[in-house]
Each structure stands twice: as C-alpha cells, then as structure tokens.
Design an enzyme around this catalytic site. Structure first.
Site, PDB file in Angstrom:
ATOM      1  N   GLY A  21      52.405  16.234  15.884  1.00 38.71           N
ATOM      2  CA  GLY A  21      52.180  14.729  16.383  1.00 38.71           C
ATOM      3  C   GLY A  21      52.662  13.516  15.042  1.00 38.71           C
ATOM      4  O   GLY A  21      52.464  14.153  13.985  1.00 38.71           O
ATOM      5  N   GLY A  29      48.099   9.340   6.258  1.00 39.60           N
ATOM      6  CA  GLY A  29      48.908   8.660   6.852  1.00 39.60           C
ATOM      7  C   GLY A  29      49.923   7.595   6.383  1.00 39.60           C
ATOM      8  O   GLY A  29      50.430   6.540   6.821  1.00 39.60           O
ATOM      9  N   ARG A  33      61.386  15.401  20.384  1.00 38.26           N
ATOM     10  CA  ARG A  33      61.685  16.581  19.609  1.00 38.26           C
ATOM     11  C   ARG A  33      61.697  17.649  20.322  1.00 38.26           C
ATOM     12  O   ARG A  33      60.980  17.821  21.238  1.00 38.26           O
ATOM     13  CB  ARG A  33      60.843  16.508  18.246  1.00 38.26           C
ATOM     14  CG  ARG A  33      60.767  15.183  17.533  1.00 38.26           C
ATOM     15  CD  ARG A  33      59.155  15.008  17.002  1.00 38.26           C
ATOM     16  NE  ARG A  33      59.044  13.891  16.628  1.00 38.26           N
ATOM     17  CZ  ARG A  33      59.332  13.483  15.263  1.00 38.26           C
ATOM     18  NH1 ARG A  33      59.607  14.440  14.383  1.00 38.26           N
ATOM     19  NH2 ARG A  33      58.944  12.309  15.033  1.00 38.26           N
ATOM     20  N   ASP A  89      59.849  20.565  14.953  1.00 31.50           N
ATOM     21  CA  ASP A  89      59.386  19.128  15.081  1.00 31.50           C
ATOM     22  C   ASP A  89      60.510  18.194  14.415  1.00 31.50           C
ATOM     23  O   ASP A  89      60.099  17.040  14.748  1.00 31.50           O
ATOM     24  CB  ASP A  89      57.843  18.988  14.748  1.00 31.50           C
ATOM     25  CG  ASP A  89      57.978  19.644  13.247  1.00 31.50           C
ATOM     26  OD1 ASP A  89      58.216  20.786  13.122  1.00 31.50           O
ATOM     27  OD2 ASP A  89      57.584  18.719  12.360  1.00 31.50           O
TER      28      ASP A  89
HETATM   29  P1  AMP Z   1      56.978  16.108   8.189  1.00 29.91           P
HETATM   30  O1  AMP Z   1      57.254  17.318   7.204  1.00 29.91           O
HETATM   31  O2  AMP Z   1      57.494  14.812   7.581  1.00 29.91           O
HETATM   32  O3  AMP Z   1      58.175  16.504   9.172  1.00 29.91           O
HETATM   33  O4  AMP Z   1      55.652  16.336   8.848  1.00 29.91           O
HETATM   34  C1  AMP Z   1      54.991  17.253   9.405  1.00 29.91           C
HETATM   35  C2  AMP Z   1      53.851  16.619   9.988  1.00 29.91           C
HETATM   36  O5  AMP Z   1      52.646  16.301   9.198  1.00 29.91           O
HETATM   37  C3  AMP Z   1      53.974  15.612  11.029  1.00 29.91           C
HETATM   38  O6  AMP Z   1      52.920  15.811  11.999  1.00 29.91           O
HETATM   39  C4  AMP Z   1      53.768  14.519  10.500  1.00 29.91           C
HETATM   40  O7  AMP Z   1      53.114  13.433  10.764  1.00 29.91           O
HETATM   41  C5  AMP Z   1      52.375  14.841   9.438  1.00 29.91           C
HETATM   42  N1  AMP Z   1      52.499  14.362   7.993  1.00 29.91           N
HETATM   43  C6  AMP Z   1      53.215  14.101   7.070  1.00 29.91           C
HETATM   44  N2  AMP Z   1      52.784  13.393   6.020  1.00 29.91           N
HETATM   45  C7  AMP Z   1      51.737  12.770   6.325  1.00 29.91           C
HETATM   46  C8  AMP Z   1      50.611  11.892   5.808  1.00 29.91           C
HETATM   47  N3  AMP Z   1      50.966  11.675   4.560  1.00 29.91           N
HETATM   48  N4  AMP Z   1      49.580  11.883   6.563  1.00 29.91           N
HETATM   49  C9  AMP Z   1      49.262  12.055   7.819  1.00 29.91           C
HETATM   50  N5  AMP Z   1      50.027  13.146   8.395  1.00 29.91           N
HETATM   51  C10 AMP Z   1      51.413  13.489   7.734  1.00 29.91           C
HETATM   52 MG    MG Z   2      58.508  15.663  10.819  1.00 35.85          MG
END
Ligand code: AMP
Ligand code: MG
Length: 498
Positions: free
Chosen positions: A94, A130, A187, A256
């Site tokens: 998510g 976040g 996705r 994702d």
């Molecule tokens: P990503 O590697 O950017 O595709 O992220 C994978 C998952 O980790 C997704 O669910 C993102 O929303 C979550 N995510 C990545 N970075 C953060 C962050 N700094 N804080 C919270 N959730 C994160």
């Molecule tokens: Mg991602």
C-alpha cells in the site's frame, strides 16, 4: 473569493478511484510540513493538465503541492496493494508515503492521477516515516522527465518541493515532496491484494475499473478479463523493449512497482547504462542481480504470470480453461517484445527494412560492446555520423572499444549491409539520430546535480531538465553532458528512495 477557493477552481477533480469501495484504500490527509518551498514546477505539464502554472507558483499553490492545503474536490487517499518483492510474497504494502489527491482529465482527454509522494505516514507505512528526502526526489524528477523526453511511457513529475524538515536516513537530509502524475497507480500488486484475500468481488470491481479507465476495447471482447491481461502484456512488452533499447535499468521490478497502464513508475535505484553490460545492477539492495539489465524482459513476464494467477478466478470457473487462457494471453508478451526490440535495434543501426542476418549484426555489436566496455549510448550516437563510403571517421566509434580488432571486422559488415539500403549519409544520419539519443540522464550527472542541490545549488538540476527535454537534438552548449563518466566519476551503486 479567497485564494484557496480561487485555486480550487483550477483543479477540476473527478475522483473515480475514490468511488470504488472503501476497502480499496484508506482516506486521510497529508501530514502538514513546516516550511514548504517550491524547488521546481513543471510548467509544461501543468498546462497539459489544464492547470495554471502562475497560480501553482503562488504561496497557496505551493501549500497544495506540499500537502499543507487540500484543494476543493480533492479526496486524498492511500491505495491498498500487495506485491512480490524480490520474488517474495508480501500480502500488504500500500501507499506508505504517498497519497492520491485526485484525478484530472488533461487537455488530451486522458484521466491522470495527481499524487503526492513523501506526504507523511499512512496506515500502510509499517516502520517507515512516510517521508521522502531531497536526493531521491530530484533523481525521480530528472529521470522521469528524461524518460518522457526519450518517448518512454512514464509517470511524470509535476513538481518538487522542500518541506523544511530534516529527515533521518544514513544521516539527516532535507525532506521533500514530489507531485507525481500517472495514468493511474493501479499495479500488478493491486490485483494480487484482492486475489490473496479471496475477495473475488473486489477483484472483479478492480478489473472492470481498469478496463473502463485504460482498456475500453477489452470490455467489448468475449472474455474481457483475458483481453485485459493480453492488453497489459502488450503494453509491458512495448515498455520493456524501450527500456532495453535506451539502456534503462528500473532496479526494483517488484510486482507492486509494475503499473497496469504500462508506464514506468516507482523510480528508486534506477539508472541508465553507461558501458553496455547485460548483467549490470546498480541497486544497492539487489544482491542476487534479479533485476539486472538483461533480466528485465524475463522479470516482466514473471510479473505478468503473477497478474495472470491473480486474475484466474475472473477468467473462468473451470481452472484448466482459466490457466490455458491466461497462458495464451501472456504469451503475447514475447511476440510483441521481440518484434519491438528487433525493429528498434535495426532502426538504431540505420537499417530500414529487416533482412536476414541483421539481428546477428546487432547481437555481435552488443557482444563486442560488452567485451570492450563500450558506452552504449555513445556507440549508437556516433555510428549515426559515420560515412558509408569512407572509414575516415571510424575512430570516433572505434575509440569507445579500445583497441578492438573485432570492431574493425564488425564495421566492415555494417557498412556492407548499409549499401543495400541506398540511403545517402545525411538521410541515414538524420533517421538514426531520431532513435539514438545524444543525451541520457547519466548517473554521474544525476548524482552531481543532487550533491549540488544539497548545497543549495540547483543550477545543474535545472540544466539537466532542460537538456533531457530534447535528448535526440544535438545541443552544443551541453555537449559535455554527452560524455561517459571518467573513472573517478563512475557510480557503481544507487540507493532506494526510502
Ligand atoms: P518502494 O520500494 O518505493 O516501491 O516501496 C515499497 C513499499 O514501502 C511501499 O508500500 C511504500 O509505500 C513503502 N515505503 C517506502 N518508503 C517508505 C517510507 N519512507 N515510509 C513509509 N512507507 C514507505
Ligand atoms: Mg513501490
């Protein structure tokens, strides 16, 4: 009318995703930031979306682009999805640091998501804060807009803003927020989310939604769901062929991060190749080389199988029939991929119509490039300028291969093949230059722009955005950006934006 109302009028949101059932997302507002400051607004994109750039640059506009103010009509929400990360199943991911503000229909009639990335924690954040930090936000801005300049389907960047916060990563970094614009953020992992919960009703609603929004023709088909899968596979084949023809490595092709509409999304540790190396990996977290450059077509198919698996219950009640329809639909990937890659590589070599032996000529060049550490982009670009009749300028390309006898043999074959085309040098050169860019967002330049920005100097960032708008055009004032990195400038690893 106050400022907010005035600006709100400029956003004519129509939020179709928020009309889906509540279990598709969590509604929440962005977390406020202390001192929002606009780094850059993509004015052209704003205009394409029917937004007024001058208004977006006002203080209230900047409040909106940093999540402090929610314009009327926006319905911020974090989308639910799951995914396979490096092959491992994760039942709930998510939007952990992104919020969909709403959807706008652009001047081209296409509906697009307007999403804030780095807008604060959501129920999907798990251990994350976040937030996003300046470096990865600028990387996404430069590379996504660079991809767009190259004609590769991609999520776009509307703006980047500083938040005034310091965010802890390996050390403290300035916090930043990016406004991302995409045809949607559904996705492969969104389908997997409902399938894993055995929520077949949700799965069907999602599929119907995606058909209405992205693939209306599939809706007219006898089996709309297998038609949907087929269309997704076609778009992915087109996309990955382009990545491979321009030397782009996504870096984290988790399910994702694979968007159903066929755009490149989720720019993390992505990069463009300098020297051609099929096993190249930049991502610091990809220890096994799963997402190496040369693996990307195979991984796209792996992801499509995950999608097909998730969609099985929609396709037929009879499992055998569903499996065979899924296989057939996904099978189109390799056909289209081969077709697109082949026609693309042939055009890169200056051949107009494919004849027997062309693919061998291309494969041999790539092989010699890999053996001799030749720069991928420069090799093709410099080939454009060689003459059919004379070898006087061959050293411009030959130099990229070191002292390579193989190159000398290859160039003879290439020249012989070109004679069949009958195109004169100038015509061939201009045709080849439309598919062989002079400028790609090279890693060392992106890193240098980020380093400068961390010292409050956004000059290089601005220049790179300018040059990558027209990457096929020779821009003499920026010719130093064509150069591959010197030994000490080489970037060996890139890091996730987290
Ligand atoms: P990503 O590697 O950017 O595709 O992220 C994978 C998952 O980790 C997704 O669910 C993102 O929303 C979550 N995510 C990545 N970075 C953060 C962050 N700094 N804080 C919270 N959730 C994160
Ligand atoms: Mg991602």
């Amino acid at each position: 009318m106050n400022d907010t109302q005035y600006l709100s009028k400029k956003f004519t949101f129509d939020n179709s995703y928020s009309r889906l059932p509540e279990r598709f997302y969590e509604r929440l507002s962005p977390t406020k930031v202390p001192v929002p400051k606009l780094i850059k607004l993509n004015e052209e994109l704003a205009l394409e979306l029917g937004l007024d750039p001058e208004v977006l640059k006002t203080p209230i506009g900047v409040e909106i682009l940093s999540g402090n103010c929610i314009p009327d009509g926006a319905e911020p929400l974090a989308m639910a999805y799951a995914g396979h990360q490096f092959g491992n199943w994760v039942p709930e991911l998510g939007d952990g640091r992104a919020l969909l503000l709403g959807e706008l229909i652009g001047l081209d009639g296409i509906r697009r998501d307007i999403q804030l990335k780095g807008s604060g924690p959501t129920p999907f954040s798990r251990m994350g804060d976040g937030r996003a930090v300046l470096g990865p936000i600028l990387r996404e801005y430069i590379i996504s807009e660079g991809m767009n300049g190259l004609g590769i389907p991609t999520a776009r960047t509307l703006s980047a803003a500083l938040t005034g916060e310091k965010i802890m990563r390996e050390q403290l970094f300035p916090g930043a927020i990016l406004t991302r614009v995409a045809q949607s953020h559904v996705r492969v992992g969104t389908f997997e989310y409902f399938a894993a919960r055995k929520d077949i009703e949700g799965l069907g609603l999602l599929a119907d939604y995606v058909i209405r929004r992205h693939f209306p023709d599939a809706g007219k088909s006898k089996n709309p769901y297998s038609a949907l899968l087929y269309e997704v596979a076609v778009r992915q084949a087109n996309l990955i062929a382009k990545w491979m023809l321009f030397g782009f490595i996504h870096g984290v092709m988790n399910t994702d991060n694979m968007q159903i509409a066929g755009e490149t999304i989720d720019y993390g540790p992505c990069a463009f190749l300098d020297t051609y190396q099929p096993d190249m990996v930049f991502s610091s977290i990809d220890h096994m080389g799963r997402y190496a450059f040369g693996n990307q077509p195979k991984i796209a198919q792996w992801n499509l199988i995950c999608l097909g698996q998730a969609m099985l219950p929609l396709i037929s009640d009879d499992e055998d029939s569903a499996i065979s329809q899924v296989k057939e639909a996904i099978g189109i990937f390799s056909t289209i991929y081969e077709e697109k890659w082949t026609s693309g590589i042939i055009a890169k070599l200056g051949f107009v119509n494919k004849i027997d032996g062309d693919i061998q000529i291309a494969q041999d060049l790539l092989h010699h490039m890999a053996e001799n550490g030749a720069d991928f982009t420069l090799t093709f670009r410099r080939l454009c300028g060689l003459s059919i009749k004379s070898s006087d300028s061959d050293h411009h390309v030959r130099d990229l291969f070191g002292d390579s006898k193989e190159f000398d043999e290859w160039i003879i074959r290439w020249r012989r093949r070109l004679l069949i085309e009958g195109l004169g040098d100038p015509d061939r050169k201009s045709a080849m230059e439309t598919v062989n860019p002079a400028f790609i967002p090279r890693n060392h330049l992106v890193e240098e722009a980020i380093r400068d920005a961390l010292n409050q100097d956004f000059g290089l960032f601005e220049k790179l955005l300018k040059v990558y708008k027209e990457p096929f055009k020779y821009q003499p004032e920026f010719k130093h950006f064509m150069k591959p990195p010197l030994a000490h400038q080489k970037v060996h690893q890139t890091f996730c934006g987290t």
